[in-house]
Write a protein that holds these residues in place. Structure first.
Motif, short mmCIF file in Angstrom:
data_model
loop_
_atom_site.label_atom_id
_atom_site.label_comp_id
_atom_site.label_asym_id
_atom_site.label_seq_id
_atom_site.Cartn_x
_atom_site.Cartn_y
_atom_site.Cartn_z
N HIS A 14 0.80 -1.22 0.00
CA HIS A 14 0.00 0.00 0.00
C HIS A 14 0.83 1.27 0.00
CE1 HIS A 14 -3.51 -2.50 0.60
NE2 HIS A 14 -2.85 -3.12 1.56
N THR A 15 2.13 1.15 0.19
CA THR A 15 2.98 2.34 0.18
C THR A 15 4.00 2.23 -0.94
OG1 THR A 15 4.64 1.45 1.68
CG2 THR A 15 2.76 2.59 2.69
N ARG A 16 4.45 3.37 -1.40
CA ARG A 16 5.44 3.40 -2.49
C ARG A 16 6.72 2.67 -2.08
NH1 ARG A 16 6.35 6.35 -7.10
NH2 ARG A 16 8.54 6.57 -7.66
N GLU A 17 7.16 2.88 -0.84
CA GLU A 17 8.38 2.25 -0.37
C GLU A 17 8.25 0.72 -0.38
OE1 GLU A 17 6.81 4.68 1.41
OE2 GLU A 17 8.16 6.33 0.90
N ALA A 18 7.11 0.22 0.04
CA ALA A 18 6.90 -1.23 0.07
C ALA A 18 6.87 -1.79 -1.35
CB ALA A 18 5.60 -1.57 0.80
N ILE A 19 6.24 -1.08 -2.26
CA ILE A 19 6.19 -1.52 -3.65
C ILE A 19 7.59 -1.55 -4.25
CG2 ILE A 19 5.39 -0.91 -5.97
CD1 ILE A 19 2.86 0.27 -4.54
N GLU A 20 8.37 -0.49 -4.03
CA GLU A 20 9.73 -0.44 -4.56
C GLU A 20 10.61 -1.52 -3.95
OE1 GLU A 20 10.99 3.60 -3.98
OE2 GLU A 20 9.85 4.32 -5.70
N THR A 24 12.40 -4.55 -6.01
CA THR A 24 13.84 -4.75 -5.89
C THR A 24 14.15 -6.21 -5.59
OG1 THR A 24 14.17 -2.48 -5.16
CG2 THR A 24 15.92 -4.06 -4.64
N VAL A 25 13.41 -6.80 -4.65
CA VAL A 25 13.61 -8.21 -4.29
C VAL A 25 13.29 -9.10 -5.48
CG1 VAL A 25 12.76 -10.09 -2.83
CG2 VAL A 25 13.27 -7.86 -1.83
N VAL A 26 12.20 -8.81 -6.19
CA VAL A 26 11.80 -9.62 -7.34
C VAL A 26 12.86 -9.54 -8.44
CG1 VAL A 26 10.12 -9.80 -9.22
CG2 VAL A 26 9.34 -9.54 -6.86
N MET A 27 13.37 -8.35 -8.72
CA MET A 27 14.38 -8.20 -9.77
C MET A 27 15.69 -8.87 -9.37
SD MET A 27 12.78 -6.89 -12.19
CE MET A 27 14.09 -6.56 -13.32
N ALA A 28 16.06 -8.81 -8.09
CA ALA A 28 17.26 -9.50 -7.63
C ALA A 28 17.09 -11.01 -7.78
CB ALA A 28 17.58 -9.13 -6.18
N ALA A 29 15.91 -11.52 -7.43
CA ALA A 29 15.65 -12.95 -7.57
C ALA A 29 15.70 -13.37 -9.03
CB ALA A 29 14.29 -13.30 -6.96
#
Length: 90
Positions: A14-20, A24-29
């Motif tokens: 629900h927040t921009r920081e959480a989405i980013e 980041t975790v998805v792209m690293a994975a």
């Protein structure tokens, strides 16, 4: 690879920081997955299947520490060996 392969459920932020942070975790994975595919020549689904059961356990019994490790299959050994190889040149 899909969420089903990882037995994941949908995630709602629900927040921009959480989405980013999630992206980041998805792209690293994804980067790690691509590297593993190139290094081993195996699909991510197969790598996950081969390595899923690998766990060490340490048991403390009256002050004595006993460690039990799983027996590695040939495929698991090949994957773990490939993981320590230098990244492919691009």
């Amino acid at each position: 690879m899909s969420k089903h392969d990882l037995r994941a459920r949908p995630v709602f932020h629900h927040t921009r920081e959480a989405i980013e942070a999630h992206l980041t975790v998805v792209m690293a994975a994804l980067a790690v997955a691509r590297h593993l595919q190139e290094a081993t020549g195996m699909s991510i689904a197969r790598i996950v299947r081969e390595l899923r059961g690998l766990q060490d356990v340490t048991i403390n019994l009256n002050g004595h520490h006993l460690t039990a490790a799983p027996r590695l299959t040939d495929a698991a050994k090949a994957i773990l060996t490939a993981m320590s190889a230098p990244p492919p040149a691009h």
